[in-house]
Design an enzyme around this catalytic site. Sequence first.
Site, mmCIF file in Angstrom:
data_model
loop_
_atom_site.group_PDB
_atom_site.id
_atom_site.type_symbol
_atom_site.label_atom_id
_atom_site.label_comp_id
_atom_site.label_asym_id
_atom_site.label_seq_id
_atom_site.Cartn_x
_atom_site.Cartn_y
_atom_site.Cartn_z
ATOM 1 N N GLU A 58 0.833 -1.219 0.000
ATOM 2 C CA GLU A 58 0.000 0.000 0.000
ATOM 3 C C GLU A 58 0.860 1.259 0.000
ATOM 4 O O GLU A 58 1.721 1.425 0.875
ATOM 5 C CB GLU A 58 -0.919 -0.027 1.236
ATOM 6 N N LYS A 96 -7.014 -0.618 11.653
ATOM 7 C CA LYS A 96 -6.473 -1.074 10.358
ATOM 8 C C LYS A 96 -5.214 -0.270 10.024
ATOM 9 O O LYS A 96 -4.202 -0.799 9.577
ATOM 10 C CB LYS A 96 -7.536 -0.916 9.258
ATOM 11 N N ASP A 115 4.622 -14.020 11.818
ATOM 12 C CA ASP A 115 3.310 -14.445 11.339
ATOM 13 C C ASP A 115 2.291 -13.326 11.565
ATOM 14 O O ASP A 115 1.788 -13.145 12.670
ATOM 15 C CB ASP A 115 2.923 -15.712 12.125
ATOM 16 N N HIS A 128 -2.359 10.929 0.444
ATOM 17 C CA HIS A 128 -2.602 9.593 -0.087
ATOM 18 C C HIS A 128 -2.628 9.603 -1.607
ATOM 19 O O HIS A 128 -2.001 8.784 -2.263
ATOM 20 C CB HIS A 128 -3.930 9.068 0.463
HETATM 21 C C1 MEV Z 1 -5.538 3.402 5.283
HETATM 22 O O1 MEV Z 1 -4.825 2.238 4.932
HETATM 23 C C2 MEV Z 1 -5.516 3.576 6.787
HETATM 24 C C3 MEV Z 1 -6.342 4.749 7.316
HETATM 25 O O2 MEV Z 1 -7.690 4.659 6.852
HETATM 26 C C4 MEV Z 1 -6.292 4.671 8.818
HETATM 27 C C5 MEV Z 1 -7.205 5.638 9.540
HETATM 28 O O3 MEV Z 1 -8.230 6.048 8.992
HETATM 29 O O4 MEV Z 1 -6.871 5.923 10.709
HETATM 30 C C6 MEV Z 1 -5.789 6.054 6.817
#
Ligand code: MEV
Length: 450
Positions: free
Chosen positions: A86, A281, A297, A394
Amino acid sequence: MAEKRIKGFSKLSKEGKIEWLVNNYFDNQEQAYKTLKKYWNSDAKLQKLHDEFIENTISNFYTPYGVAPNFKVDGKMFTLPMAIEESSVVAAASKSASFWLERGGFRTTIISTVKIGHVHFIYPGDPEKLHSFFESVKERFFEDTSSITANMRARGGGIQSIELRDRTDAIDHYYQLEARFETCDSMGANFINSCLEQFSKTFTEALAKDHRFTEAEKEVQVIMCILSNYTPECLVRAEVSCPIEDLDDGSGISPEEFASKFARAVHIAEVEPYRATTHNKGIMNGIDAVIIATGNDFRAVEAACHTYASSSGQYTSLTHCTVQNGKFRFWIEVPLALGTVGGLTTLHPLVKFSLEMLGKPTAAELMSIVASSGLAQNFAALRALVTTGIQKGHMKMHLLNILNQLEATEAEKAIIIDHFKHNTVSHSAAVQKFCEVRGIEKSEVGIKKS
Ligand code: MEV
């Protein structure tokens, strides 16, 4: 479909497997074969090593391997290896690391390093008898596993405790032998599972010979012996903190407003599972990337972290923040069962490279590094979210993916990247600029430049 079934696939040679696959699933068989082969390593020995990591290997699946420098963790400088597909994750980690480098870095505490495993069994008899039998044979579990545990004991680890747990509240006649292990620098899965299988043997053999039990009570059914990937007693905490005024980094927002919005964003993740999932995430972006690069792992760690995040009964944030008495504090507490010896650590050349780059850490040091990476990632995401928004950075990183999809040349990329230094990136804006630079209509996109 009948023709796509095959018996004895695993016994075919690599070429045989590929032939069967491309003949059955692909229109352009030559192209499919070429795609697989393009990713084979020209070093036959290295390729064989990778072939033998798993079963039915037909090619390699590349993930980019990046590095994030400037991580100060407990006063020591690290450059983190990160294996991840990513865009933005490595940039975000590096940016956070540099930000906190100027403010004291990451400080960590290893809270505990215990791993747990169970023999799950059904015993259809008198609970009192089972308890007194367990106490009478307890020492034998240690004795009968002494050859399995010898090396681990020599390194300061081994079996810490074995208890009988009555889980008949959940399932009729369901009990567990629950054991705690210290596995030092190894992840310890094989060690734990071998001990558990021996416990099961010791337990069933001794019970079968014990005259206190009736024949019906001797019908113990061992369901399974397996470690738990939930490791709430293999826990690390990483923290960053600074006076609120030190949060000023020239991004336009006052340090007080930044601290307050940031703490609110964490609070929202603490109370709202929809947000907590995305929030965590982002943390796992930082954690998994280092875990993969160090041959650990990531599925096990993911599973543990999400169970831990739900341990209160509601899924919540893995990080926390306070803004009090002029001080900003931001921390993470995560279960990380990691290893720096055994497994892939001595086999995979890039894993060896990662561990050497990290100064050959102990498992506990790696826990500190990985937790810091997760915290850094979360800091970067929240910092962007509560200030500029996430898409600005991003999409800048994603621009390169769009340009690669469009098969832009290096010269075209340079012009377009320069243009988007001062313009908002979107997919359609990138395509439009690409067309303008190449001198083509949108309808011609995808047709290779001659
Ligand atoms: C993207 O991979 C992760 C985010 O969505 C985490 C977040 O919103 O805190 C940017």
